[in-house]
Design an enzyme around this catalytic site. Structure first.
Site, PDB file in Angstrom:
ATOM      1  N   CYS A   3     -29.761 -63.529   9.485  1.00 17.15           N
ATOM      2  CA  CYS A   3     -29.785 -64.970   9.783  1.00 17.15           C
ATOM      3  C   CYS A   3     -30.181 -65.164  11.243  1.00 17.15           C
ATOM      4  O   CYS A   3     -29.521 -64.647  12.149  1.00 17.15           O
ATOM      5  CB  CYS A   3     -28.419 -65.593   9.497  1.00 17.15           C
ATOM      6  SG  CYS A   3     -28.299 -67.310  10.060  1.00 17.15           S
ATOM      7  N   ASP A  29     -34.110 -76.455  21.090  1.00 14.76           N
ATOM      8  CA  ASP A  29     -35.021 -76.134  19.994  1.00 14.76           C
ATOM      9  C   ASP A  29     -36.309 -75.548  20.577  1.00 14.76           C
ATOM     10  O   ASP A  29     -36.844 -76.043  21.571  1.00 14.76           O
ATOM     11  CB  ASP A  29     -35.336 -77.391  19.171  1.00 14.76           C
ATOM     12  CG  ASP A  29     -35.972 -77.052  17.835  1.00 14.76           C
ATOM     13  OD1 ASP A  29     -35.316 -77.265  16.801  1.00 14.76           O
ATOM     14  OD2 ASP A  29     -37.119 -76.553  17.822  1.00 14.76           O
ATOM     15  N   ASN A  85     -31.124 -81.280   8.209  1.00 17.13           N
ATOM     16  CA  ASN A  85     -31.962 -81.107   7.025  1.00 17.13           C
ATOM     17  C   ASN A  85     -31.255 -80.191   6.041  1.00 17.13           C
ATOM     18  O   ASN A  85     -30.620 -79.207   6.446  1.00 17.13           O
ATOM     19  CB  ASN A  85     -33.315 -80.517   7.437  1.00 17.13           C
ATOM     20  CG  ASN A  85     -34.098 -81.455   8.334  1.00 17.13           C
ATOM     21  OD1 ASN A  85     -34.057 -82.665   8.154  1.00 17.13           O
ATOM     22  ND2 ASN A  85     -34.807 -80.897   9.310  1.00 17.13           N
ATOM     23  N   HIS A  96     -28.902 -71.782   8.148  1.00 15.58           N
ATOM     24  CA  HIS A  96     -27.610 -71.775   8.840  1.00 15.58           C
ATOM     25  C   HIS A  96     -27.431 -73.205   9.315  1.00 15.58           C
ATOM     26  O   HIS A  96     -28.273 -73.718  10.070  1.00 15.58           O
ATOM     27  CB  HIS A  96     -27.653 -70.777  10.012  1.00 15.58           C
ATOM     28  CG  HIS A  96     -26.384 -70.669  10.815  1.00 15.58           C
ATOM     29  ND1 HIS A  96     -25.758 -69.453  11.069  1.00 15.58           N
ATOM     30  CD2 HIS A  96     -25.632 -71.609  11.440  1.00 15.58           C
ATOM     31  CE1 HIS A  96     -24.681 -69.653  11.808  1.00 15.58           C
ATOM     32  NE2 HIS A  96     -24.583 -70.960  12.053  1.00 15.58           N
ATOM     33  N   HIS A  98     -27.195 -76.597  10.886  1.00 17.85           N
ATOM     34  CA  HIS A  98     -27.454 -77.023  12.260  1.00 17.85           C
ATOM     35  C   HIS A  98     -27.676 -78.524  12.290  1.00 17.85           C
ATOM     36  O   HIS A  98     -28.212 -79.103  11.341  1.00 17.85           O
ATOM     37  CB  HIS A  98     -28.655 -76.286  12.862  1.00 17.85           C
ATOM     38  CG  HIS A  98     -29.888 -76.305  12.009  1.00 17.85           C
ATOM     39  ND1 HIS A  98     -30.023 -75.497  10.901  1.00 17.85           N
ATOM     40  CD2 HIS A  98     -31.029 -77.037  12.095  1.00 17.85           C
ATOM     41  CE1 HIS A  98     -31.211 -75.731  10.344  1.00 17.85           C
ATOM     42  NE2 HIS A  98     -31.825 -76.662  11.039  1.00 17.85           N
ATOM     43  N   HIS A 100     -29.613 -81.310  14.502  1.00 16.18           N
ATOM     44  CA  HIS A 100     -30.596 -81.596  15.543  1.00 16.18           C
ATOM     45  C   HIS A 100     -30.058 -82.757  16.375  1.00 16.18           C
ATOM     46  O   HIS A 100     -29.582 -83.756  15.813  1.00 16.18           O
ATOM     47  CB  HIS A 100     -31.924 -82.044  14.925  1.00 16.18           C
ATOM     48  CG  HIS A 100     -32.602 -81.012  14.066  1.00 16.18           C
ATOM     49  ND1 HIS A 100     -33.657 -80.256  14.498  1.00 16.18           N
ATOM     50  CD2 HIS A 100     -32.363 -80.634  12.777  1.00 16.18           C
ATOM     51  CE1 HIS A 100     -34.066 -79.445  13.521  1.00 16.18           C
ATOM     52  NE2 HIS A 100     -33.286 -79.658  12.462  1.00 16.18           N
TER      53      HIS A 100
HETATM   54  P1  5GP Z   1     -34.808 -77.071  10.224  1.00  9.54           P
HETATM   55  O1  5GP Z   1     -36.253 -77.218   9.909  1.00  9.54           O
HETATM   56  O2  5GP Z   1     -34.172 -75.915   9.468  1.00  9.54           O
HETATM   57  O3  5GP Z   1     -34.015 -78.341  10.087  1.00  9.54           O
HETATM   58  O4  5GP Z   1     -34.715 -76.735  11.762  1.00  9.54           O
HETATM   59  C1  5GP Z   1     -34.844 -75.471  12.275  1.00  9.54           C
HETATM   60  C2  5GP Z   1     -35.173 -75.643  13.738  1.00  9.54           C
HETATM   61  O5  5GP Z   1     -35.014 -74.381  14.373  1.00  9.54           O
HETATM   62  C3  5GP Z   1     -36.613 -76.095  13.990  1.00  9.54           C
HETATM   63  O6  5GP Z   1     -36.610 -77.330  14.687  1.00  9.54           O
HETATM   64  C4  5GP Z   1     -37.220 -74.957  14.800  1.00  9.54           C
HETATM   65  O7  5GP Z   1     -38.097 -75.397  15.810  1.00  9.54           O
HETATM   66  C5  5GP Z   1     -35.994 -74.263  15.360  1.00  9.54           C
HETATM   67  N1  5GP Z   1     -36.168 -72.836  15.575  1.00  9.54           N
HETATM   68  C6  5GP Z   1     -36.732 -71.942  14.718  1.00  9.54           C
HETATM   69  N2  5GP Z   1     -36.709 -70.712  15.242  1.00  9.54           N
HETATM   70  C7  5GP Z   1     -36.115 -70.836  16.465  1.00  9.54           C
HETATM   71  C8  5GP Z   1     -35.810 -69.883  17.489  1.00  9.54           C
HETATM   72  O8  5GP Z   1     -36.063 -68.689  17.392  1.00  9.54           O
HETATM   73  N3  5GP Z   1     -35.203 -70.365  18.612  1.00  9.54           N
HETATM   74  C9  5GP Z   1     -34.916 -71.692  18.770  1.00  9.54           C
HETATM   75  N4  5GP Z   1     -34.328 -72.053  19.921  1.00  9.54           N
HETATM   76  N5  5GP Z   1     -35.181 -72.606  17.811  1.00  9.54           N
HETATM   77  C10 5GP Z   1     -35.779 -72.174  16.678  1.00  9.54           C
HETATM   78 ZN    ZN Z   2     -26.104 -67.621  10.118  1.00  9.28          ZN
END
Ligand code: 5GP
Ligand code: ZN
Length: 112
Positions: A3, A29, A85, A96, A98, A100
């Protein structure tokens, strides 16, 4: 378990730390979608909002206590948006939980 956010929490992958407490970790992010874009994650692995139950909701309430503190650290005095999301239709890319935190400018009034 493989993860990305668990690896970030453990410090195995570097991240721009903003805030941390017993329950959550907050970091920048990597691909910001607003002038300010932070992610706040529980330190324990929970897959998404859809997996929150009576036991884990205690952690979620702690995260929501932390969010206003994080907003102050980020100087989001004019407001901000908190988004999570969930699953395929919600376009969740990291499995995992999260939240935003988006702000630093007036955001779009379109939510989807
Ligand atoms: P999701 O699309 O799952 O709601 O959001 C995942 C977020 O994680 C995205 O906004 C993406 O830019 C961010 N993200 C993905 N990989 C990494 C990473 O390695 N480091 C950081 N700081 N953010 C990440
Ligand atoms: Zn996790």
């Amino acid at each position: 378990m493989d993860c990305l956010f668990c690896a970030i929490i453990k410090g195995e992958i570097p991240s721009g730390k903003i805030y941390e407490d017993e329950y959550c970790y907050c970091f920048k992010d990597i691909n910001p979608q607003a002038k300010v874009h932070a992610l706040v994650v529980p330190k324990v692995h929970i897959t998404s909002v859809d997996a929150i139950d009576e036991q884990s909701s205690v952690i979620i309430s702690k995260i929501f206590e932390a969010i206003p503190k994080i907003a102050r650290l980020l100087s989001l005095k004019d407001g901000y948006r908190v988004v999570s999301n969930i699953g395929d239709h919600g376009c969740q890319s990291v499995k995992h939980l999260h939240f935003h935190i988006l702000g630093g400018e007036r955001l779009s009034d379109k939510m989807a």
